[in-house]
Design a protein around this motif. Sequence first.
Motif, PDB file in Angstrom:
ATOM      1  N   ASP A  49       0.877  -1.158   0.000  1.00 18.82           N
ATOM      2  CA  ASP A  49       0.000   0.000   0.000  1.00 18.82           C
ATOM      3  C   ASP A  49       0.916   1.210   0.000  1.00 18.82           C
ATOM      4  N   LEU A  50       0.602   2.216  -0.778  1.00 14.41           N
ATOM      5  CA  LEU A  50       1.423   3.430  -0.816  1.00 14.41           C
ATOM      6  C   LEU A  50       0.670   4.584  -0.178  1.00 14.41           C
ATOM      7  N   PHE A  51       1.381   5.365   0.620  1.00 13.27           N
ATOM      8  CA  PHE A  51       0.843   6.557   1.239  1.00 13.27           C
ATOM      9  C   PHE A  51       1.820   7.675   0.942  1.00 13.27           C
ATOM     10  N   GLU A  52       1.325   8.800   0.475  1.00 13.36           N
ATOM     11  CA  GLU A  52       2.202   9.928   0.190  1.00 13.36           C
ATOM     12  C   GLU A  52       1.840  11.060   1.134  1.00 13.36           C
ATOM     13  N   GLY A  53       2.831  11.764   1.639  1.00 11.36           N
ATOM     14  CA  GLY A  53       2.535  12.842   2.566  1.00 11.36           C
ATOM     15  C   GLY A  53       3.665  13.822   2.702  1.00 11.36           C
ATOM     16  N   ILE A  85       7.013   8.708   0.931  1.00  6.70           N
ATOM     17  CA  ILE A  85       6.084   7.659   0.519  1.00  6.70           C
ATOM     18  C   ILE A  85       6.218   6.542   1.536  1.00  6.70           C
ATOM     19  N   LYS A  86       5.093   6.119   2.077  1.00  4.95           N
ATOM     20  CA  LYS A  86       5.080   5.024   3.038  1.00  4.95           C
ATOM     21  C   LYS A  86       4.595   3.784   2.305  1.00  4.95           C
ATOM     22  N   ASP A  87       5.366   2.724   2.401  1.00  3.52           N
ATOM     23  CA  ASP A  87       5.106   1.508   1.644  1.00  3.52           C
ATOM     24  C   ASP A  87       5.024   0.332   2.612  1.00  3.52           C
ATOM     25  N   LYS A  88       3.988  -0.458   2.492  1.00  2.30           N
ATOM     26  CA  LYS A  88       3.838  -1.655   3.314  1.00  2.30           C
ATOM     27  C   LYS A  88       4.148  -2.851   2.427  1.00  2.30           C
ATOM     28  N   VAL A  89       5.137  -3.656   2.838  1.00  2.00           N
ATOM     29  CA  VAL A  89       5.561  -4.777   2.004  1.00  2.00           C
ATOM     30  C   VAL A  89       5.655  -6.058   2.826  1.00  2.00           C
ATOM     31  N   ARG A  90       5.609  -7.151   2.138  1.00  2.31           N
ATOM     32  CA  ARG A  90       5.877  -8.460   2.727  1.00  2.31           C
ATOM     33  C   ARG A  90       7.183  -8.932   2.104  1.00  2.31           C
ATOM     34  N   ARG A  91       8.110  -9.398   2.950  1.00  2.00           N
ATOM     35  CA  ARG A  91       9.422  -9.774   2.426  1.00  2.00           C
ATOM     36  C   ARG A  91       9.983 -10.980   3.164  1.00  2.00           C
ATOM     37  N   ARG A  92      11.015 -11.562   2.586  1.00  2.00           N
ATOM     38  CA  ARG A  92      11.715 -12.696   3.212  1.00  2.00           C
ATOM     39  C   ARG A  92      12.551 -12.169   4.372  1.00  2.00           C
ATOM     40  N   ASN A 137      18.493   3.317  -5.153  1.00  2.66           N
ATOM     41  CA  ASN A 137      18.448   4.345  -6.184  1.00  2.66           C
ATOM     42  C   ASN A 137      17.118   4.250  -6.914  1.00  2.66           C
ATOM     43  N   ILE A 138      16.494   5.404  -7.163  1.00  2.00           N
ATOM     44  CA  ILE A 138      15.270   5.435  -7.957  1.00  2.00           C
ATOM     45  C   ILE A 138      15.442   6.451  -9.079  1.00  2.00           C
ATOM     46  N   GLY A 139      14.636   6.323 -10.113  1.00  2.00           N
ATOM     47  CA  GLY A 139      14.686   7.242 -11.239  1.00  2.00           C
ATOM     48  C   GLY A 139      15.234   6.561 -12.471  1.00  2.00           C
ATOM     49  N   SER A 140      15.616   7.359 -13.441  1.00  2.90           N
ATOM     50  CA  SER A 140      16.159   6.838 -14.694  1.00  2.90           C
ATOM     51  C   SER A 140      17.307   7.730 -15.143  1.00  2.90           C
ATOM     52  N   LYS A 141      18.085   7.242 -16.070  1.00  2.60           N
ATOM     53  CA  LYS A 141      19.214   8.034 -16.575  1.00  2.60           C
ATOM     54  C   LYS A 141      18.741   9.328 -17.216  1.00  2.60           C
ATOM     55  N   SER A 142      17.591   9.293 -17.895  1.00  2.00           N
ATOM     56  CA  SER A 142      17.105  10.500 -18.572  1.00  2.00           C
ATOM     57  C   SER A 142      16.551  11.534 -17.592  1.00  2.00           C
ATOM     58  N   ASP A 143      15.928  11.084 -16.490  1.00  4.98           N
ATOM     59  CA  ASP A 143      15.360  12.009 -15.504  1.00  4.98           C
ATOM     60  C   ASP A 143      16.292  12.275 -14.336  1.00  4.98           C
ATOM     61  N   GLY A 144      17.290  11.446 -14.177  1.00  4.72           N
ATOM     62  CA  GLY A 144      18.202  11.566 -13.045  1.00  4.72           C
ATOM     63  C   GLY A 144      17.937  10.472 -12.027  1.00  4.72           C
ATOM     64  N   ILE A 145      19.003   9.966 -11.455  1.00  5.45           N
ATOM     65  CA  ILE A 145      18.908   8.904 -10.462  1.00  5.45           C
ATOM     66  C   ILE A 145      19.140   9.527  -9.091  1.00  5.45           C
ATOM     67  N   THR A 146      18.300   9.170  -8.144  1.00 10.96           N
ATOM     68  CA  THR A 146      18.355   9.731  -6.796  1.00 10.96           C
ATOM     69  C   THR A 146      18.438   8.610  -5.776  1.00 10.96           C
ATOM     70  N   TRP A 147      19.323   8.766  -4.784  1.00 14.92           N
ATOM     71  CA  TRP A 147      19.418   7.813  -3.678  1.00 14.92           C
ATOM     72  C   TRP A 147      18.311   8.136  -2.678  1.00 14.92           C
ATOM     73  N   VAL A 148      17.605   7.110  -2.230  1.00 11.51           N
ATOM     74  CA  VAL A 148      16.536   7.268  -1.249  1.00 11.51           C
ATOM     75  C   VAL A 148      16.863   6.403  -0.040  1.00 11.51           C
ATOM     76  N   ASP A 149      16.939   7.027   1.150  1.00 15.36           N
ATOM     77  CA  ASP A 149      17.131   6.278   2.387  1.00 15.36           C
ATOM     78  C   ASP A 149      15.826   5.577   2.738  1.00 15.36           C
ATOM     79  N   LEU A 150      15.925   4.337   3.175  1.00 14.25           N
ATOM     80  CA  LEU A 150      14.742   3.592   3.597  1.00 14.25           C
ATOM     81  C   LEU A 150      14.685   3.569   5.117  1.00 14.25           C
ATOM     82  N   LYS A 151      13.510   3.764   5.661  1.00 14.78           N
ATOM     83  CA  LYS A 151      13.274   3.710   7.101  1.00 14.78           C
ATOM     84  C   LYS A 151      12.244   2.611   7.342  1.00 14.78           C
ATOM     85  N   TYR A 152      12.349   1.938   8.480  1.00 17.19           N
ATOM     86  CA  TYR A 152      11.479   0.805   8.772  1.00 17.19           C
ATOM     87  C   TYR A 152      10.747   1.023  10.084  1.00 17.19           C
TER      88      TYR A 152
END
Length: 73
Positions: free
Chosen positions: A4-8, A16-23, A33-48
């Motif tokens: 589920d995505l939540f933006e705020g 963006i708050k993301d709820k995931v199921r993982r191993r 890293n998110i983004g693309s070469k044409s738009d630019g790549i940005t590092w995003v820190d993940l918090k849990y």
Amino acid sequence: MEYDLFEGWNGLGRFIKDKVRRRIDQPIKEGTNIGSKSDGITWVDLKYEKLPTFCYFCGILGHDEGICETAKE
């Protein structure tokens, strides 16, 4: 995987708050890293939130640094 995505706005910036199921036998990522070469790549820190026992040394759930086999090596 379920999500589920939540933006705020938290006063520090957008998030963006993301709820995931993982191993749980795989290390948790510190960020990605998110983004693309044409738009630019940005590092995003993940918090849990709401993690069970977690090792900050190796990133695996289920134990802490005090009993981490990787930390003892």
